[in-house]
Design an enzyme around this catalytic site. Structure first.
Site, PDB file in Angstrom:
ATOM      1  N   GLY A   1      73.926 -22.357 -31.643  1.00  0.00           N
ATOM      2  CA  GLY A   1      73.932 -23.496 -32.554  1.00  0.00           C
ATOM      3  C   GLY A   1      74.628 -24.745 -32.024  1.00  0.00           C
ATOM      4  O   GLY A   1      74.739 -25.737 -32.736  1.00  0.00           O
TER       5      GLY A   1
ATOM      6  N   MET B   1      73.902 -26.500 -29.098  1.00  0.00           N
ATOM      7  CA  MET B   1      73.038 -27.478 -28.442  1.00  0.00           C
ATOM      8  C   MET B   1      71.708 -27.538 -29.203  1.00  0.00           C
ATOM      9  O   MET B   1      71.543 -26.911 -30.219  1.00  0.00           O
ATOM     10  CB  MET B   1      72.859 -27.118 -26.984  1.00  0.00           C
ATOM     11  CG  MET B   1      74.149 -27.267 -26.211  1.00  0.00           C
ATOM     12  SD  MET B   1      73.935 -26.928 -24.476  1.00  0.00           S
ATOM     13  CE  MET B   1      73.400 -25.258 -24.505  1.00  0.00           C
TER      14      MET B   1
ATOM     15  N   ARG C   1      63.730 -26.067 -25.671  1.00  0.00           N
ATOM     16  CA  ARG C   1      64.901 -25.296 -26.113  1.00  0.00           C
ATOM     17  C   ARG C   1      66.023 -25.343 -25.082  1.00  0.00           C
ATOM     18  O   ARG C   1      65.788 -25.174 -23.902  1.00  0.00           O
ATOM     19  CB  ARG C   1      64.494 -23.829 -26.317  1.00  0.00           C
ATOM     20  CG  ARG C   1      63.177 -23.645 -27.030  1.00  0.00           C
ATOM     21  CD  ARG C   1      62.718 -22.185 -27.009  1.00  0.00           C
ATOM     22  NE  ARG C   1      63.613 -21.306 -27.745  1.00  0.00           N
ATOM     23  CZ  ARG C   1      63.503 -19.978 -27.736  1.00  0.00           C
ATOM     24  NH1 ARG C   1      62.567 -19.384 -27.014  1.00  0.00           N
ATOM     25  NH2 ARG C   1      64.341 -19.252 -28.430  1.00  0.00           N
TER      26      ARG C   1
ATOM     27  N   LYS D   1      68.967 -17.985 -22.056  1.00  0.00           N
ATOM     28  CA  LYS D   1      67.702 -17.921 -22.778  1.00  0.00           C
ATOM     29  C   LYS D   1      66.532 -17.873 -21.795  1.00  0.00           C
ATOM     30  O   LYS D   1      65.622 -17.056 -21.938  1.00  0.00           O
ATOM     31  CB  LYS D   1      67.574 -19.139 -23.705  1.00  0.00           C
ATOM     32  CG  LYS D   1      66.594 -18.948 -24.834  1.00  0.00           C
ATOM     33  CD  LYS D   1      66.541 -20.190 -25.734  1.00  0.00           C
ATOM     34  CE  LYS D   1      67.781 -20.307 -26.595  1.00  0.00           C
ATOM     35  NZ  LYS D   1      67.894 -21.639 -27.248  1.00  0.00           N
TER      36      LYS D   1
ATOM     37  N   HIS E   1     111.643 -15.979 -34.269  1.00  0.00           N
ATOM     38  CA  HIS E   1     112.240 -14.651 -34.448  1.00  0.00           C
ATOM     39  C   HIS E   1     111.341 -13.765 -35.319  1.00  0.00           C
ATOM     40  O   HIS E   1     111.023 -12.635 -34.965  1.00  0.00           O
ATOM     41  CB  HIS E   1     113.630 -14.793 -35.078  1.00  0.00           C
ATOM     42  CG  HIS E   1     114.312 -13.489 -35.332  1.00  0.00           C
ATOM     43  ND1 HIS E   1     114.239 -12.839 -36.556  1.00  0.00           N
ATOM     44  CD2 HIS E   1     115.038 -12.694 -34.522  1.00  0.00           C
ATOM     45  CE1 HIS E   1     114.904 -11.709 -36.474  1.00  0.00           C
ATOM     46  NE2 HIS E   1     115.417 -11.593 -35.253  1.00  0.00           N
TER      47      HIS E   1
ATOM     48  N   ARG F   1      69.269 -11.448 -26.097  1.00  0.00           N
ATOM     49  CA  ARG F   1      70.580 -11.624 -25.441  1.00  0.00           C
ATOM     50  C   ARG F   1      71.510 -10.536 -25.940  1.00  0.00           C
ATOM     51  O   ARG F   1      71.252  -9.925 -26.980  1.00  0.00           O
ATOM     52  CB  ARG F   1      71.150 -13.004 -25.744  1.00  0.00           C
ATOM     53  CG  ARG F   1      71.446 -13.207 -27.216  1.00  0.00           C
ATOM     54  CD  ARG F   1      72.209 -14.500 -27.480  1.00  0.00           C
ATOM     55  NE  ARG F   1      72.248 -14.728 -28.922  1.00  0.00           N
ATOM     56  CZ  ARG F   1      71.982 -15.888 -29.513  1.00  0.00           C
ATOM     57  NH1 ARG F   1      71.646 -16.931 -28.806  1.00  0.00           N
ATOM     58  NH2 ARG F   1      72.059 -16.008 -30.817  1.00  0.00           N
TER      59      ARG F   1
ATOM     60  N   SER G   1     113.321  -2.993 -13.818  1.00  0.00           N
ATOM     61  CA  SER G   1     112.409  -3.319 -14.911  1.00  0.00           C
ATOM     62  C   SER G   1     112.432  -4.833 -15.039  1.00  0.00           C
ATOM     63  O   SER G   1     113.486  -5.433 -15.220  1.00  0.00           O
ATOM     64  CB  SER G   1     112.868  -2.647 -16.203  1.00  0.00           C
ATOM     65  OG  SER G   1     111.985  -2.995 -17.237  1.00  0.00           O
TER      66      SER G   1
ATOM     67  N   TYR H   1     104.465   0.816 -13.875  1.00  0.00           N
ATOM     68  CA  TYR H   1     104.110   0.919 -15.295  1.00  0.00           C
ATOM     69  C   TYR H   1     104.355  -0.398 -16.014  1.00  0.00           C
ATOM     70  O   TYR H   1     105.063  -1.272 -15.512  1.00  0.00           O
ATOM     71  CB  TYR H   1     104.920   2.044 -15.964  1.00  0.00           C
ATOM     72  CG  TYR H   1     106.396   1.752 -16.072  1.00  0.00           C
ATOM     73  CD1 TYR H   1     106.917   1.059 -17.166  1.00  0.00           C
ATOM     74  CD2 TYR H   1     107.272   2.145 -15.064  1.00  0.00           C
ATOM     75  CE1 TYR H   1     108.262   0.776 -17.248  1.00  0.00           C
ATOM     76  CE2 TYR H   1     108.628   1.861 -15.141  1.00  0.00           C
ATOM     77  CZ  TYR H   1     109.121   1.164 -16.241  1.00  0.00           C
ATOM     78  OH  TYR H   1     110.443   0.863 -16.317  1.00  0.00           O
TER      79      TYR H   1
ATOM     80  N   CYS I   1     109.189  -4.775 -18.875  1.00  0.00           N
ATOM     81  CA  CYS I   1     109.331  -4.642 -20.322  1.00  0.00           C
ATOM     82  C   CYS I   1     109.265  -6.053 -20.882  1.00  0.00           C
ATOM     83  O   CYS I   1     109.135  -6.997 -20.143  1.00  0.00           O
ATOM     84  CB  CYS I   1     110.625  -3.937 -20.685  1.00  0.00           C
ATOM     85  SG  CYS I   1     112.094  -4.712 -20.009  1.00  0.00           S
TER      86      CYS I   1
HETATM   87  P1  ADP Z   1      69.043 -21.495 -30.704  1.00  0.00           P
HETATM   88  O1  ADP Z   1      69.630 -21.378 -29.346  1.00  0.00           O
HETATM   89  O2  ADP Z   1      69.776 -22.435 -31.583  1.00  0.00           O
HETATM   90  O3  ADP Z   1      68.777 -20.161 -31.320  1.00  0.00           O
HETATM   91  P2  ADP Z   1      66.273 -21.587 -29.996  1.00  0.00           P
HETATM   92  O4  ADP Z   1      65.860 -22.337 -28.795  1.00  0.00           O
HETATM   93  O5  ADP Z   1      66.356 -20.119 -29.844  1.00  0.00           O
HETATM   94  O6  ADP Z   1      67.640 -22.201 -30.498  1.00  0.00           O
HETATM   95  O7  ADP Z   1      65.288 -21.934 -31.169  1.00  0.00           O
HETATM   96  C1  ADP Z   1      65.541 -21.640 -32.506  1.00  0.00           C
HETATM   97  C2  ADP Z   1      64.353 -21.014 -33.164  1.00  0.00           C
HETATM   98  O8  ADP Z   1      63.213 -21.835 -33.021  1.00  0.00           O
HETATM   99  C3  ADP Z   1      63.934 -19.698 -32.570  1.00  0.00           C
HETATM  100  O9  ADP Z   1      64.672 -18.638 -33.075  1.00  0.00           O
HETATM  101  C4  ADP Z   1      62.485 -19.610 -33.013  1.00  0.00           C
HETATM  102  O10 ADP Z   1      62.413 -19.077 -34.305  1.00  0.00           O
HETATM  103  C5  ADP Z   1      62.059 -21.043 -32.990  1.00  0.00           C
HETATM  104  N1  ADP Z   1      61.278 -21.275 -31.765  1.00  0.00           N
HETATM  105  C6  ADP Z   1      61.721 -21.661 -30.554  1.00  0.00           C
HETATM  106  N2  ADP Z   1      60.719 -21.717 -29.661  1.00  0.00           N
HETATM  107  C7  ADP Z   1      59.614 -21.351 -30.321  1.00  0.00           C
HETATM  108  C8  ADP Z   1      58.244 -21.172 -29.957  1.00  0.00           C
HETATM  109  N3  ADP Z   1      57.826 -21.389 -28.714  1.00  0.00           N
HETATM  110  N4  ADP Z   1      57.400 -20.765 -30.888  1.00  0.00           N
HETATM  111  C9  ADP Z   1      57.812 -20.531 -32.161  1.00  0.00           C
HETATM  112  N5  ADP Z   1      59.064 -20.674 -32.575  1.00  0.00           N
HETATM  113  C10 ADP Z   1      59.961 -21.066 -31.671  1.00  0.00           C
HETATM  114 MG    MG Z   2      67.799 -18.743 -30.530  1.00  0.00          MG
END
Ligand code: ADP
Ligand code: MG
Ligand code: MG
Length: 926
Positions: A118, A120, A109, A39, A475, A353, A801, A899, A879
């Site tokens: 989702g 962390m 973040r 990220k 089997h 990403r 083989s 092969y 094989c």
């Molecule tokens: P995840 O890895 O679970 O997607 P993120 O760190 O991307 O977590 O955050 C989830 C959501 O939070 C982002 O998709 C965004 O919508 C919101 N978010 C994160 N940082 C900001 C920010 N600086 N301003 C506005 N929204 C944010």
């Molecule tokens: Mg995100």
């Protein structure tokens, strides 16, 4: 200009620290994923590309790792650098962290090197307290917005940092909505929100036993710690285990100034893929919500709109987003998964990403991108997972029909996903009946408690296999995978009654009787009542896949051959791109119904003459089998035959006879009933013969080349059949390359003698044909002694083989028939140890599925080296199940085999895996 000044302020602090722990977004780039996390590297790259990204900075993964090393304390300098970087962000945004007039809010973040969606934690709107919220109100003139941000912050901070139960907040929120008579959070009036904030704080204080932190720096410190800690929460650890991500990478922490999607209907937030992740179409795909903040889109509280609708709602934003999406895709040269927020009509990019995609999309996107000139064929080949190729070629359930079946409660049970693909048909409980119906064109699912070689004729015509017992390498599972048939094995949710021809569903009174329709999905292990139609994959129509594999063929060094016993399989293998048959097992031919009695006569023969007479009867069958197989492997354009390796009879002969136990029961029954003298005499004779052949360890017994040494006439017959078939086709002007393979050689003298006996026969047939036949003799390397003495063996062998199934069995001393059921899968899963938190894993993977490089692999490598030393022209292949396993294929490439040979359905997988192995080898050598 501002950038230079700002950097130097951070630099000063860094100079006084042991290490640089903090990077402004403007200091990072895409190549720094290891240090900044995916990220962080992504937002840095976007920042430097001039895209609209809210300013911020990243705390490195090294800081996270040091945090753990120093007993969960911030390493020296981290906090100072965070404060310096934050001061810079204040300047960049013109706002103040904790300021009453113009407060800066930030998100904190998580983000590791490999995306763990989702798993962390992320905290939004950090920096609010009772004072700064007033600044927010004054600044925006929007009380509702300000208090909405505040309550969101308390909610998230409590959940993530204070570890309180999120349900407590949800309940209160629901009550407020109810009392205000509104449906969504966004409609709760400002006055109510103010009260709500008060209640939320109380909940948080009660749950954590501390006052809710009002100091914004304290909030930030705690949130950073919480993100560090989330690296080792259970969810994240499980995810890493499942996805084989190392545990020592650590997470980065991104602190970023907030932008607000919840400032009215010209604000919003959304996610989008630059291409469709389900089928690859080159069109923006995603969804968004107006007047909402990040987590609302996924939370499912309100239904988001498809991204295309944004074109009408906010046309300028849409255009800009579309352009950015295209730019990012070009820049990264891959399909991107994007997150964005719109604040009062201004677009901000929050994440980019590489997007996850399913098998079909992976292939289409890779091929499209080559054609668009975005990536090279080499990159396309590297991007698709071999397992995705396999999935693509299997029939699957029609999605809508499956959903309906689920809604109608027709899901009966779930077993092991032993061999992927979907099938429906009539539940049939014995192989003979299955064969009868199957041959008549009725779709059949063969249901057995478990299967044995006696069931193979039924399996051959079935659409799918369902067993109540047996593991992933039972089997049923192995045969089904070989045949490319869907199989659900070890389905403990059903009880099969062979006598009554039905199965019961455990825990209900549902019964499926013979002839009832069922549907199974071997990819998920699901068993349904009734028919769920399947949609077939058609390799010929998979034009993208064929293109991709064509490129792969240009890169790979390994040949890809197939294991096929029947012309039908051989033909399929050729359409899948096989360049030869690496293993034809002849014993399956012996098993066929009209031949088995002759085979038994041959086995029970008292004299050589009797045996030869029976063999003489078998000869025409075998010869026509081989002719069919050779014909299937001749290129109709050139008349040139692909190489075909035929293995002489291998299993212990008792496998062709009824079981001792069965016979004993029969004889006893006939004896007590009386009056069946003739039958009794016959059964007694059979019982005696079978009794005499019984061995304690048949897998180590009279089998393989040992049979041929004791009964040379069997091998002689097979050799006559093989070369006779070749001679017939040569007469038709076809060019054949049969290879005769002698199994289970442990000592060179075994091979020498068998070969001596057969050379005479071969020469005779070639003489009769009046034309030379290009036949070769070789052996399997499937015993450790053969590998250890491969130099000697290679002197009398034209090819090796590697029979790595038996070689694994004999190297580990694991019985292929019992080990998996008894202990091997436990070894792989891990053993429970009282007092230990983690299970104790004895083996990382099942060595029958993925070749054990450290042990078995050493023997293979040694045999390759020794074999080539005494016979430089020797041809080397593998094989057995490993030939279709990508990791094992990589190993085969490493040791320089010529092969790999695998089941026909695995051929496309092997073509891709072999190319990837060659490319990654070339990269390492560079
Ligand atoms: P995840 O890895 O679970 O997607 P993120 O760190 O991307 O977590 O955050 C989830 C959501 O939070 C982002 O998709 C965004 O919508 C919101 N978010 C994160 N940082 C900001 C920010 N600086 N301003 C506005 N929204 C944010
Ligand atoms: Mg995100
Ligand atoms: Mg073997």
């Amino acid at each position: 200009m501002t950038q230079q000044i700002t950097h130097s302020e951070l630099d000063e602090v860094v100079k006084r620290s042991p290490r640089k722990w903090v990077y402004l977004f403007s200091e990072g780039n895409a190549s720094m994923r290891e240090l900044l996390g995916g990220k962080g590297a992504g937002v840095a790259e976007m920042t430097n590309a001039g895209l609209p990204v809210p300013p911020g900075f990243t705390i490195t993964t090294e800081a996270c790792n040091s945090y753990y090393d120093s007993n969960r304390q911030f390493p020296e300098g981290v906090w100072e650098q965070v404060k310096a970087a934050l001061a810079i962000v204040e300047k960049q945004t013109g706002k103040g962290f904790g300021s009453k007039e113009n407060p800066l809010l930030v998100s904190v973040r998580s983000g590791a090197k490999f995306s763990m969606p989702g798993m962390m934690d992320t905290v939004l709107n950090l920096g609010i307290n009772d004072e700064t919220v007033l600044g927010l109100v004054a600044l925006t003139g929007d009380e509702r917005f300000a208090y909405d941000a505040y309550r969101r912050f308390i909610q998230m901070f409590s959940k993530i940092v204070l570890d309180t139960n999120p349900q407590d907040f949800e309940e209160v929120l629901e009550r407020y909505k109810h009392e205000a008579g509104v449906k969504t959070d966004a409609e709760i009036p400002a006055e109510d929100l103010k009260k709500l904030v008060g209640e939320f704080k109380q909940i948080a204080e009660r749950a954590s036993g501390q006052p809710f932190p009002t100091d914004v720096y304290q909030q930030l410190h705690k949130a950073i710690e919480a993100v560090f800690s989330s690296w080792n929460n259970k969810r994240a650890i499980d995810y890493r285990n499942f996805n084989k991500i190392p545990h020592n990478l650590g997470t980065g922490v991104n602190v970023q100034s907030m932008v607000f999607g919840n400032m009215g209907n010209n604000s919003g937030t959304g996610v989008a893929f630059t291409r469709n992740p389900a089928h690859g179409e080159k069109k923006l795909y995603g969804e968004y919500l107006l007047n909402a903040q990040g987590e609302d889109v996924v939370a499912g509280i309100r239904t988001p709109s498809p991204i295309s609708k944004l074109e009408q709602e906010l046309p300028e934003v849409y255009q800009q987003f579309l352009e950015i999406a295209q730019r990012l895709e070009k820049h990264y040269r891959d399909m991107q998964d994007l997150e964005f927020t719109v604040e009062k009509g201004k677009l901000y990019m929050l994440q980019t990403r590489s997007g996850k995609r399913n098998a079909g999309a992976a292939v289409k996107i890779a091929v499209d991108m080559v054609e668009e000139g975005l990536i090279t064929p080499e990159e396309a080949v590297k991007r698709v997972e071999p397992s995705q190729v396999y999935q693509l070629l299997l029939p699957r359930f029609d999605e809508a029909e499956k959903r309906r079946a689920e809604q109608e409660g027709r899901l009966l049970a779930k077993g092991l996903n032993a061999s992927p693909g979907a099938a429906f048909g009539k539940a049939i409980f014995d192989a003979d009946r299955a064969e009868e119906l199957g041959k008549a064109g009725t779709p059949v699912v063969l249901v057995r408690p478990e299967t044995s070689p006696d069931d193979v004729h039924g399996m051959l015509v079935a659409k799918g296999i369902l067993t109540a017992r047996g593991g992933a390498t039972s089997h049923a599972a192995v045969v089904a995978r070989g045949l490319g048939l869907p199989c659900v094995a070890g389905c403990e949710g059903i009880r099969v009654s062979e006598e009554q021809h039905l199965f019961r569903v455990v825990g209900s009174d549902l019964v499926i009787k013979e002839g009832d329709d069922i549907s199974i999905d071997g990819a998920t292990g699901e068993v349904f009542a009734g028919i769920i139609k399947t949609v077939d994959a058609d390799f010929d129509k998979e034009t993208d896949l064929k293109k991709l594999l064509g490129w792969a063929d240009g890169f790979r060094k390994l040949g890809v051959w197939a294991n096929a016993d029947y012309p039908r399989d051989a033909k399929r293998a050729v359409t899948f791109g096989a360049q030869g048959i690496g293993l034809c097992r002849t014993e399956h031919m012996f098993m066929e119904q009209e031949r088995l009695p002759i085979v038994q006569k041959m086995i029970l023969a008292k004299t050589k003459e009797e045996r030869e007479a029976a063999l003489e009867q078998l000869l025409p069958f075998q010869q026509s089998d081989f002719k069919g197989l050779f014909e299937a492997m001749v290129d109709p354009q050139t008349n040139e035959g692909y190489p075909v390796v035929i293995r002489l009879i291998d299993p212990p002969l008792h496998e062709f006879l009824p079981s001792y136990e069965e016979l004993l029961v029969e004889v006893t029954r006939l004896e007590t009933q009386g009056g069946h003298e003739a039958e009794l005499a016959e059964k007694r004779q059979m019982l005696e013969a079978v009794g005499a052949m019984r061995e304690m360890n048949p897998m180590l017994g009279l089998r393989g080349c040992r049979l041929g040494l004791l009964f040379p006439e069997i091998n002689v017959m097979q050799t006559r059949a093989i070369l006779g078939a070749a001679a017939e086709l040569e007469k038709e002007g076809k060019k054949l390359h049969p290879k005769i393979m002698i199994p289970l050689v442990g000592h060179v003298n075994e091979l020498k003698e068998v070969r001596r006996q057969l050379e005479a026969t071969a020469a005779g047939i070639a003489d009769d044909a009046g034309k030379p036949i290009d036949y070769k003799f070789g052996t399997m390397i499937e015993l450790p002694r053969a590998a250890l003495t491969a130099d000697r063996i290679a002197e009398v062998s034209d090819f090796f083989s590697f029979g790595t199934n038996d070689l694994t069995q004999t190297t580990f001393g694991f019985s292929r028939d019992d080990a998996e059921g008894k202990f091997l899968l436990r070894y792989v899963e891990g053993l429970e140890e009282p007092g230990l938190k983690d299970k104790v894993k004895i083996l990382p993977v099942n060595p029958f599925q993925t070749l054990d490089r450290d042990g078995v692999g050493q023997l293979v490598a040694m045999a390759v080296e020794k074999g080539r030393k005494t016979n430089p022209d020797i041809e080397l292949g593998i094989c057995g199940e490993h030939g279709g396993d990508p990791d094992s294929i990589e190993f085969c490439n490493e040791v320089g085999l010529n092969y790999v040979s695998c089941s026909p359905f695995r051929v496309p997988v092997a073509r891709l895996a072999a190319a990837q192995a060659a490319l990654s080898r070339a990269e390492k050598d560079r």
